[in-house]
Write an enzyme that holds these catalytic residues in place. Sequence first.
Site, PDB file in Angstrom:
ATOM      1  CE  LYS A 240      -9.200   1.215  -4.006  1.00 32.65           C
ATOM      2  NZ  LYS A 240      -9.192   2.662  -3.752  1.00 32.65           N
ATOM      3  CD  GLU A 312      -3.709   0.633  -0.303  1.00 27.34           C
ATOM      4  OE1 GLU A 312      -3.182   0.868  -1.400  1.00 27.34           O
ATOM      5  OE2 GLU A 312      -4.794   1.150   0.040  1.00 27.34           O
ATOM      6  NE  ARG A 314      -2.573   7.362   3.580  1.00 29.19           N
ATOM      7  CZ  ARG A 314      -3.472   8.341   3.479  1.00 29.19           C
ATOM      8  NH1 ARG A 314      -3.713   9.132   4.509  1.00 29.19           N
ATOM      9  NH2 ARG A 314      -4.116   8.536   2.342  1.00 29.19           N
TER      10      ARG A 314
END
Length: 460
Positions: A240, A312, A314
Amino acid sequence: MPHPLLASATDASKPIWLVTEQTWSAIAEQLPKTSQGFAKAQGFEGKAGSHCLLPDADGNLLGVAFGLNGTDAKHTDPFLVGKLPSLLPDGVYRFETQAPNPALATLAWLLGSYSFGRYRKRPEKSVRLVAPNGVDAEDVARIANAVVASRDLVNTPTSDLGPDGIEAAARGIAERHGASFTSIVGDDLLEQNFPMIHAVGRASETPPRLIDFTWGQADAPRVTLVGKGVAFDTGGLDIKPSSSMLLMRKDMGGAAATLALADMIMGAKLPLRLRVLIPAVENSISSNAFRPGDILQSRKGITVEIGNTDAEGRLILADALALADEENPDLVVDFATLTGAARVALGPELPPFYTDDDQLAADIARHGMAVNDPVWRLPLWTPYQSQLDSKFADMNNTGGPMGGSITAALFLRRFVQAAKAHVHFDIFAWNPSTKPGRPEGGEVQAARLMYSLIKERYAS
């Protein structure tokens, strides 16, 4: 458990007149002339959210006038009285005039008193409320205590709340209620067939784990709660940007909501068999981090190609949901800070939820409005399932550039087939700014409404 900010009806208390612009003049006429004159001099007219400390003839506090939304208001905030604890001097108070919803007003008072003081001392206040007649003070206190404890979890940075800290918090709640508790940690996840939880969390110094506790009679209706417990999310190798990491302490907000709901259910001793599953990981970057393009096995046997390591949540939920589904429960509820797409669609205050059960959806919407825990149903739009197609595996963990919250929900649905009903909440778990009863910072979303719904379904 009693709440320190709820007082006994026998305690000496100051009145709070809850008024509107339409009712203020009639109530003012009943007050002493000194109080009337002071309110007029202050310009108090009963506008929503305004207050006036009313003196008696000797200059002491007689009571408080506080403005509520009038009948002509476009939006009525049931938590508006949550402003009062931060405005009033220390003391004990009571509602002299009835709130439109006394139970919600009491809860708003307790939640509005919250502040996170673990790392910075704040002025201590003791602004207590006598619960109005007819309000189940024990139940309101139970809800408030659960929400406050989980707000603390969301607000605590990962330096003090990694996957092991999430486990410790869960263990404390489980032990307090006499639940049976286990945790599968590190490489034991592989041995017990939770490969995706292991893959997501293996790069962290703190091993990944699956927290699992059960409570209640084995032959009671089965309700299973699943919460996303990502203690921190760097995004993994699909890292990110720094600005997107600033709030990633809250990526375990699903676990916090799950623990709040479990605490409420067990505290109320609802007649059901409760199971709580929390996959707790830190999505870190290291030489053994899982990679874009990897194909992971799942507990259910479905293979998943990694389109993006930042999707990640899920993955870990999928393994936990597959385990939950193996018991054919009556209801599976999962909470997860899953997608930014949900915030784009509905903003931070209105989490979307997904279910194939229309009656459950209607009940969720009804209870959400009734307890001021609003949510909004979005569709499990099956045609979008093709966005999860993979050329090399059964499915990909990411969809297309649009409809991201829906495709994430569709991904999870693949792992819940036997449960009688399943609902997924894509929550934000954070208040970007302070509002009555909802201070800026970590928040518990959708847990209060599900407590109300579950209590109605299984304890009525």
